[in-house]
Design a protein around this motif. Structure first.
Motif, short mmCIF file in Angstrom:
data_model
loop_
_atom_site.label_atom_id
_atom_site.label_comp_id
_atom_site.label_asym_id
_atom_site.label_seq_id
_atom_site.Cartn_x
_atom_site.Cartn_y
_atom_site.Cartn_z
N UNK A 137 0.83 -1.21 0.00
CA UNK A 137 0.00 0.00 0.00
C UNK A 137 0.86 1.26 0.00
N UNK A 138 2.15 1.09 0.25
CA UNK A 138 3.07 2.22 0.26
C UNK A 138 3.65 2.42 -1.14
N UNK A 139 3.49 3.62 -1.67
CA UNK A 139 3.97 3.92 -3.02
C UNK A 139 5.48 3.74 -3.13
N UNK A 140 6.20 4.10 -2.09
CA UNK A 140 7.66 3.98 -2.12
C UNK A 140 8.09 2.53 -2.26
N UNK A 141 7.44 1.65 -1.51
CA UNK A 141 7.77 0.22 -1.57
C UNK A 141 7.47 -0.33 -2.96
N UNK A 142 6.30 0.03 -3.50
CA UNK A 142 5.91 -0.44 -4.83
C UNK A 142 6.90 0.04 -5.88
N UNK A 143 7.32 1.30 -5.78
CA UNK A 143 8.28 1.84 -6.74
C UNK A 143 9.61 1.11 -6.66
N UNK A 144 10.05 0.78 -5.44
CA UNK A 144 11.31 0.05 -5.28
C UNK A 144 11.23 -1.35 -5.88
N UNK A 145 10.10 -2.02 -5.66
CA UNK A 145 9.91 -3.35 -6.25
C UNK A 145 9.88 -3.26 -7.77
N UNK A 146 9.18 -2.26 -8.29
CA UNK A 146 9.09 -2.08 -9.74
C UNK A 146 10.47 -1.79 -10.34
N UNK A 147 11.25 -0.96 -9.65
CA UNK A 147 12.59 -0.63 -10.13
C UNK A 147 13.48 -1.87 -10.16
N UNK A 148 13.42 -2.67 -9.08
CA UNK A 148 14.22 -3.89 -9.02
C UNK A 148 13.81 -4.87 -10.11
N UNK A 149 12.49 -4.98 -10.35
CA UNK A 149 12.00 -5.89 -11.39
C UNK A 149 12.46 -5.45 -12.77
N UNK A 150 12.38 -4.15 -13.05
CA UNK A 150 12.79 -3.64 -14.36
C UNK A 150 14.29 -3.80 -14.57
N UNK A 151 15.08 -3.64 -13.50
CA UNK A 151 16.51 -3.86 -13.61
C UNK A 151 16.81 -5.32 -13.92
#
Length: 223
Positions: A175-189
């Motif tokens: 539910x935290x945008x920061x956590x979701x963004x970090x997961x998305x960044x790691x996935x895209x990397x």
């Protein structure tokens, strides 16, 4: 191979039931999507069939595989099956079943995409559901189920004390945008790696997970 055939015969009806349920969930999502379109309701996505199926399939698969792994191990011990035979037959059976479900998801997504032509498809489903990606997902699903099943086998009731808080922690985290963004960044990397490198890394994770499961169960009876 004999153990795999036996496992398939025992669980064939359950597998067919889950496949029928998967199609039913997809149809429910499609009906809901079409109904909302008829009444000009905005519900955020035209791909509800695939969205419902992906969410439901993920939850049901992990719960069913963990429960099956735990209970099947008890039966294997009772019938004198070795730990190696059980793990190999279970891993192969689960992997084949998961891949079948993942390809079913992709197939139904393609059907839904044709039904809602002119609508941009979700990037996650369009770009990250190729056969190579599905293979990676399948390996991770199997390892996750076996690791959780092993933990439940040893910790029993104590495993609930660990899993429940972890589940709530994940729910609040997403539910935290920061956590979701970090997961998305790691996935895209990770996605930037070539297909062969991705598969090699996932296979390495799978081997490590299999070894943890193998040695984590070595105190069981008959081994």
């Amino acid at each position: 191979m004999k153990n795999i055939r036996l496992k398939w015969r025992v669980e064939k009806n359950d597998i067919l039931f889950f496949l029928a349920m998967a199609v039913g969930v997809w149809l429910f999502g499609r009906i809901l999507s079409e109904t909302s379109a008829c009444y000009s309701l905005r519900i955020g996505t035209e791909f509800l069939g695939t969205a419902f199926l992906a969410l439901g399939m993920g939850l049901v698969l992990i719960i069913w595989l963990v429960a099956d792994f735990y209970l099947s191990f008890q039966l294997a011990v009772g019938f004198g099956q070795t730990r190696t035979e059980f793990l190999i037959s279970s891993t192969i059976s689960y992997f084949v079943y998961i891949m079948f479900n993942l390809f079913l998801l992709r197939f139904l997504f393609e059907i839904e995409k044709n039904l809602v032509q002119g609508t941009e498809a979700p990037v996650l489903l369009e770009k990250y559901s190729t056969p190579l990606w599905l293979l990676c997902y399948g390996i991770l699903f199997v390892i996750a189920a076996e690791l959780i099943g092993t933990m439940i086998y040893y910790l029993r009731v104590k495993s609930i004390i660990i899993l429940l808080p972890l589940e709530f922690l994940i729910i609040f985290a997403v539910r935290e945008d920061k956590f979701v963004r970090q997961i998305k960044t790691a996935f895209l990397e990770f996605a930037d790696f070539s297909g062969g490198v991705r598969l090699l890394l996932i296979a390495l994770i799978g081997i490590i997970g299999f070894c943890i499961t193998f040695f984590g169960m070595k105190k069981a009876q008959n081994y």
